[in-house]
Design a protein around this motif. Structure first.
Motif, short mmCIF file in Angstrom:
data_model
loop_
_atom_site.label_atom_id
_atom_site.label_comp_id
_atom_site.label_asym_id
_atom_site.label_seq_id
_atom_site.Cartn_x
_atom_site.Cartn_y
_atom_site.Cartn_z
N TYR A 219 0.83 -1.22 0.00
CA TYR A 219 0.00 0.00 0.00
C TYR A 219 0.87 1.27 0.00
CZ TYR A 219 -4.61 -2.21 0.62
OH TYR A 219 -5.78 -2.90 0.44
N PRO A 220 1.88 1.36 0.87
CA PRO A 220 2.73 2.55 0.82
C PRO A 220 3.51 2.67 -0.49
CG PRO A 220 2.97 1.44 2.93
CD PRO A 220 2.20 0.51 2.04
N LEU A 221 4.00 1.55 -1.02
CA LEU A 221 4.77 1.61 -2.26
C LEU A 221 3.95 2.15 -3.43
CD1 LEU A 221 6.78 -1.76 -2.18
CD2 LEU A 221 7.72 0.54 -2.07
N TYR A 222 2.66 1.83 -3.43
CA TYR A 222 1.81 2.24 -4.55
C TYR A 222 0.83 3.34 -4.18
CZ TYR A 222 3.54 -1.30 -7.74
OH TYR A 222 4.35 -2.03 -8.57
N GLY A 223 1.01 3.92 -2.99
CA GLY A 223 0.17 5.04 -2.59
C GLY A 223 -1.29 4.68 -2.41
N VAL A 224 -1.55 3.45 -2.00
CA VAL A 224 -2.93 3.00 -1.78
C VAL A 224 -3.34 3.40 -0.37
CG1 VAL A 224 -4.49 1.03 -1.68
CG2 VAL A 224 -2.63 1.08 -3.36
N LYS A 225 -4.49 4.02 -0.24
CA LYS A 225 -5.01 4.46 1.06
C LYS A 225 -5.86 3.36 1.69
CE LYS A 225 -3.11 8.51 0.59
NZ LYS A 225 -1.99 8.94 1.44
#
Length: 225
Positions: A219-225
């Motif tokens: 999630y952090p790597l791909y900017g997923v909230k």
């Protein structure tokens, strides 16, 4: 050592066996902490290739997620789809619902459904693995089981040992290795795999630790909230 050469001295199961390799390959070797420690050495070893590549970009490349044809090159997120495809086809073959001559077409159709891309040839499709030609039907699910066991063991190791990633960033891997030896390796085949997992983690095998791990990492790597 007194178990060596005896039946109890063998691996507990192929799922547990694979959990060890999958853990070191992915949970350790693809972690940011691992590369925080080793990336400067990699840059020195490959200066022309890596001198201008940031640690952030390199770590992202190591964890790039996208549909791909080859199982052994797949990322952690899509990997289990490769296993699902093969397992479903194995069941169909064994049940007589799929003839061997129809495997390429069935593979291509199922791959398109799962991954959304067309298979260019059988070399990158149904002929890529040695398992079926060697008669190793039923082996593929052990990779998915290995991922599940690895996630659950790794989460427990962190509970017992503290922040493993902080240790990895300093090049310290002995704590995890010794934990695995004491909790898993030393027992050999003494316990069935589900019982071993229950004994080590206090819980039955579950998909939850793997899902939690994947979300926390990607999630952090791909900017997923």
């Amino acid at each position: 050592t007194d178990q060596f050469g005896m039946p109890i001295g063998e691996a507990c199961s192929l799922g547990i066996h694979e959990s060890q390799s999958r853990m070191w390959e992915n949970f350790v070797g693809r972690s940011r902490a691992f590369w925080d420690f080793f990336y400067p050495a990699a840059q020195k070893a490959f200066p022309e290739t890596l001198s201008g590549v940031s640690a952030d970009d390199f770590h992202f490349a190591v964890n790039d997620v996208r549909p791909s044809y080859i199982r052994v090159e797949a990322d952690e997120v899509t990997y289990n789809l490769h296993i699902m495809l093969r397992f479903e086809m194995e069941l169909a073959l064994i049940r007589g619902e799929l003839a061997a001559k129809d495997v390429p077409a069935a593979w291509n159709e199922k791959f398109k459904n799962y991954f959304g891309i067309d298979v260019p040839d059988d070399r990158q499709g149904c002929l890529q693995d040695v398992h079926w030609s060697a008669g190793l039907f039923g082996y593929f699910p052990t990779y998915a089981l290995g991922n599940l066991y690895a996630a659950q063991f790794f989460a427990q190791a962190e509970t017992d040992l503290g922040d493993l990633h902080d240790q990895f960033s300093r090049g310290e891997f002995d704590a995890l290795r010794n934990w695995l030896k004491d909790k898993i390796h030393v027992h050999g085949r003494r316990y069935p795999a589900p019982e071993l997992a229950q004994m080590v983690t206090g819980k039955p095998l579950s998909a939850e630790p793997l899902i939690t791990y994947l979300k926390a990492k990607f999630y952090p790597l791909y900017g997923v909230k």
